[in-house]
Enzyme design. Structure first.
Site, mmCIF file in Angstrom:
data_model
loop_
_atom_site.group_PDB
_atom_site.id
_atom_site.type_symbol
_atom_site.label_atom_id
_atom_site.label_comp_id
_atom_site.label_asym_id
_atom_site.label_seq_id
_atom_site.Cartn_x
_atom_site.Cartn_y
_atom_site.Cartn_z
ATOM 1 C CG ASP A 156 2.799 1.698 9.550
ATOM 2 O OD1 ASP A 156 2.342 2.605 10.276
ATOM 3 O OD2 ASP A 156 2.934 1.829 8.319
ATOM 4 N NE ARG B 224 -7.255 4.473 5.154
ATOM 5 C CZ ARG B 224 -6.310 4.834 6.016
ATOM 6 N NH1 ARG B 224 -6.555 4.895 7.294
ATOM 7 N NH2 ARG B 224 -5.118 5.170 5.581
ATOM 8 C CB CYS C 224 -4.918 6.332 10.619
ATOM 9 S SG CYS C 224 -5.335 4.765 9.894
ATOM 10 N NE ARG D 240 -0.483 10.345 9.693
ATOM 11 C CZ ARG D 240 -0.781 9.241 9.030
ATOM 12 N NH1 ARG D 240 -1.980 8.737 9.096
ATOM 13 N NH2 ARG D 240 0.125 8.673 8.271
ATOM 14 C CE LYS E 43 -1.822 1.714 3.973
ATOM 15 N NZ LYS E 43 -1.532 3.150 4.110
ATOM 16 C CG ASN E 44 2.463 2.652 3.569
ATOM 17 O OD1 ASN E 44 1.265 2.875 3.394
ATOM 18 N ND2 ASN E 44 3.007 2.537 4.765
HETATM 19 C C1 UD1 Z 1 4.101 7.050 6.191
HETATM 20 C C2 UD1 Z 1 3.286 5.794 6.051
HETATM 21 C C3 UD1 Z 1 2.726 5.352 7.394
HETATM 22 C C4 UD1 Z 1 3.842 5.231 8.412
HETATM 23 C C5 UD1 Z 1 4.676 6.502 8.454
HETATM 24 C C6 UD1 Z 1 5.898 6.397 9.354
HETATM 25 C C7 UD1 Z 1 2.400 5.936 3.814
HETATM 26 C C8 UD1 Z 1 1.209 6.078 2.938
HETATM 27 N N1 UD1 Z 1 2.200 6.027 5.132
HETATM 28 O O1 UD1 Z 1 3.213 8.070 6.656
HETATM 29 O O2 UD1 Z 1 2.087 4.092 7.218
HETATM 30 O O3 UD1 Z 1 3.263 5.018 9.695
HETATM 31 O O4 UD1 Z 1 5.141 6.831 7.127
HETATM 32 O O5 UD1 Z 1 6.695 5.346 8.961
HETATM 33 O O6 UD1 Z 1 3.501 5.714 3.337
HETATM 34 N N2 UD1 Z 1 5.368 15.048 10.309
HETATM 35 C C9 UD1 Z 1 5.348 16.406 10.576
HETATM 36 N N3 UD1 Z 1 5.257 17.256 9.511
HETATM 37 C C10 UD1 Z 1 5.194 16.839 8.221
HETATM 38 C C11 UD1 Z 1 5.216 15.440 7.957
HETATM 39 C C12 UD1 Z 1 5.305 14.567 9.026
HETATM 40 O O7 UD1 Z 1 5.399 16.822 11.742
HETATM 41 O O8 UD1 Z 1 5.110 17.665 7.324
HETATM 42 C C13 UD1 Z 1 5.418 14.096 11.437
HETATM 43 C C14 UD1 Z 1 4.146 13.240 11.502
HETATM 44 O O9 UD1 Z 1 3.106 13.922 12.191
HETATM 45 C C15 UD1 Z 1 4.639 12.024 12.236
HETATM 46 C C16 UD1 Z 1 6.082 11.868 11.728
HETATM 47 O O10 UD1 Z 1 6.461 13.152 11.216
HETATM 48 O O11 UD1 Z 1 4.654 12.273 13.612
HETATM 49 C C17 UD1 Z 1 6.239 10.814 10.633
HETATM 50 O O12 UD1 Z 1 5.472 11.189 9.512
HETATM 51 P P1 UD1 Z 1 5.828 10.712 8.031
HETATM 52 O O13 UD1 Z 1 7.151 10.000 8.041
HETATM 53 O O14 UD1 Z 1 5.674 11.873 7.136
HETATM 54 O O15 UD1 Z 1 4.687 9.658 7.773
HETATM 55 P P2 UD1 Z 1 3.637 9.607 6.593
HETATM 56 O O16 UD1 Z 1 4.311 9.863 5.290
HETATM 57 O O17 UD1 Z 1 2.429 10.382 6.950
#
Ligand code: UD1
Length: 416
Positions: A305, A397, A116, A121, A22-23
């Site tokens: 995850d 999902r 989720c 986020r 998925k990711n």
């Molecule tokens: C992706 C994965 C998700 C996984 C996560 C961490 C997908 C579709 N989803 O989510 O399954 O749990 O990586 O391995 O690939 N953050 C900020 N600002 C930002 C972006 C992120 O503060 O602009 C924070 C987030 O709130 C979170 C942390 O950074 O606390 C990690 O986020 P990120 O690595 O961006 O995860 P996702 O890409 O949302």
């Protein structure tokens, strides 16, 4: 609303084919939006989030077909650069269309993405990186208006290796002039898969999987056929289920390197695990041992995850495991439900201490998020008695009919 009913306590035996990731699929589908030619994606999982991505592509004006785990996307007709709030809210990864739309049109309008509810986020890291690359960003009434005349290649330092921000920068700059360097990039295998996909369309990206990614912008992208990597978190879900129920299962179509930490930790908990180039066999014949301390961190660390999955598997282990959730602030929503099933868990902020109970017992529980929901399925499979899991839409999902996977391994599980 469907629910999943489980009569627990059966051991799991047989073979599972691991679904496409998925990711990896979601950023790859976003990338297709900036290619004028047809993209054929095989091993594309049949998931609600994939449908949501295809819906965004067709809303924007592209065409797509999906069947037999293959998605065909032709984005030549994409003519809109605004994604309505309702489609943005369908999943977190809708934000990954920002880079491709800006690359194609020089402008894009989105709102904050859904997904989720496991923490705040925000998308500040995406937007800050985009500003470094010459994009102007304005927020009016909850909508985010982005514009760029010409992408300015630059060195982008991420203060945290965000998976989504790293992907969005790659998507924004793949077609551009000059060289962009991402420092402190996320190193997840899905980032490598995105690099491989973009490069197979003619992009010039290197370094994915390390802390530094170099993107040499190209003029245009070509037609492509691409096979999406397999889902390491789905593999972790199957491994945790077998670990806690007992049994003997072979996972096919899996890259053992991607789940090396998961398999070594489950070995530490008492499972017997062996690997070939594209398979992993797990045998679990005894009560698991607690693992002391598990801290989530960016890849190659322990994946956030898999936190709920391990918590469920270790809830009836011998001894204690303390979890430290370092990535998301609210990722313990499965805990009250596991407690209903007899687990002994104390949460304090980012810490959760799990003291192995004698056994997990069946109960009616509700999934609040994707991986937490999968953890409840694992608990139900290993429990004594009957479990009904509601909130199945969260699980759908990210898992293709999860009940079919476990029924094929001998579990008594069905959708009602
Ligand atoms: C992706 C994965 C998700 C996984 C996560 C961490 C997908 C579709 N989803 O989510 O399954 O749990 O990586 O391995 O690939 N953050 C900020 N600002 C930002 C972006 C992120 O503060 O602009 C924070 C987030 O709130 C979170 C942390 O950074 O606390 C990690 O986020 P990120 O690595 O961006 O995860 P996702 O890409 O949302």
């Amino acid at each position: 609303m469907s629910k999943i009913a489980i009569c627990g306590g059966k051991s799991l035996n047989g073979e599972v084919d691991i679904q496409g990731s998925k990711n990896a699929a979601l950023p790859i589908l976003a990338a297709t939006a900036m290619n004028e030619n047809e993209c054929e994606l095989s091993n594309c999982p049949d998931l609600e989030d994939v449908k949501a991505a295809l819906k965004i592509i067709s809303y924007l004006g592209g065409r797509s077909e999906y069947g037999g785990h293959t998605a065909l996307v032709n984005a030549a007709g994409i003519h809109k650069f605004e994604i309505p709030e309702e489609l943005m809210g369908s999943m977190r990864s809708s934000v990954l269309f920002l880079g491709p739309l800006l690359s194609k049109f020089g402008q894009a309008v989105i709102s904050y993405p859904g997904g989720c509810s496991i923490g705040l986020r925000p998308i500040d890291l995406h937007l800050k990186a985009f500003k470094t690359l010459g994009v102007s960003v304005e927020e009016i009434g909850g909508r985010i208006y982005c514009k760029v005349n010409k992408i300015q290649p630059n060195r982008v330092n991420l203060i945290f290796p965000s998976v989504g921000a790293t992907e969005n920068i790659m998507l924004l700059t793949a077609v551009s002039e000059g060289e962009t360097v991402v420092v402190n990039a996320a190193r997840e295998p899905e980032i490598v898969d995105l690099q491989n996909f973009l490069n197979s369309m003619g992009a010039k990206i290197s370094g994915a999987g390390t802390e530094t990614i170099r993107i040499i912008g190209v003029e245009k992208l070509n037609k492509v056929k691409y096979n999406i990597m397999s889902d390491r978190i789905f593999a972790a879900t199957c491994l945790c289920a077998v670990a806690s129920c007992g049994g003997n299962v072979v996972l096919q179509n899996v890259n053992p390197e991607h789940i090396g930490l998961i398999t070594s930790m489950l070995s530490g908990a008492g499972c017997n695990i062996s690997c070939g180039s594209d398979y992993v066999r797990i045998r679990s014949t005894q009560r698991l041992r607690g693992l002391g301390k598990i801290m989530t961190s960016p890849y190659p660390g322990f994946p956030t995850d898999a936190q709920a999955l391990f918590m469920s598997a270790l809830a009836a282990a011998d001894g204690t495991t303390v979890f430290v959730e370092n990535i998301f602030e609210s990722r313990y929503k499965h805990v009250p439900e596991l407690i209903k099933m007899g687990a002994d868990i104390i949460v304090d902020g980012r810490l959760a201490a799990v003291t192995g109970c004698n056994y997990i017992q069946g109960a009616s529980v509700e999934a609040q998020d994707l991986r937490g929901g999968a953890a409840l399925i694992i608990a139900g499979l290993s429990a004594i008695g009957d479990t009904v899991v509601s909130g199945v839409r969260h699980i759908d999902r990210g898992y293709e009919r999860i009940e079919d996977t476990f029924a094929s391994l001998g579990a008594s599980i069905r959708r009602i």
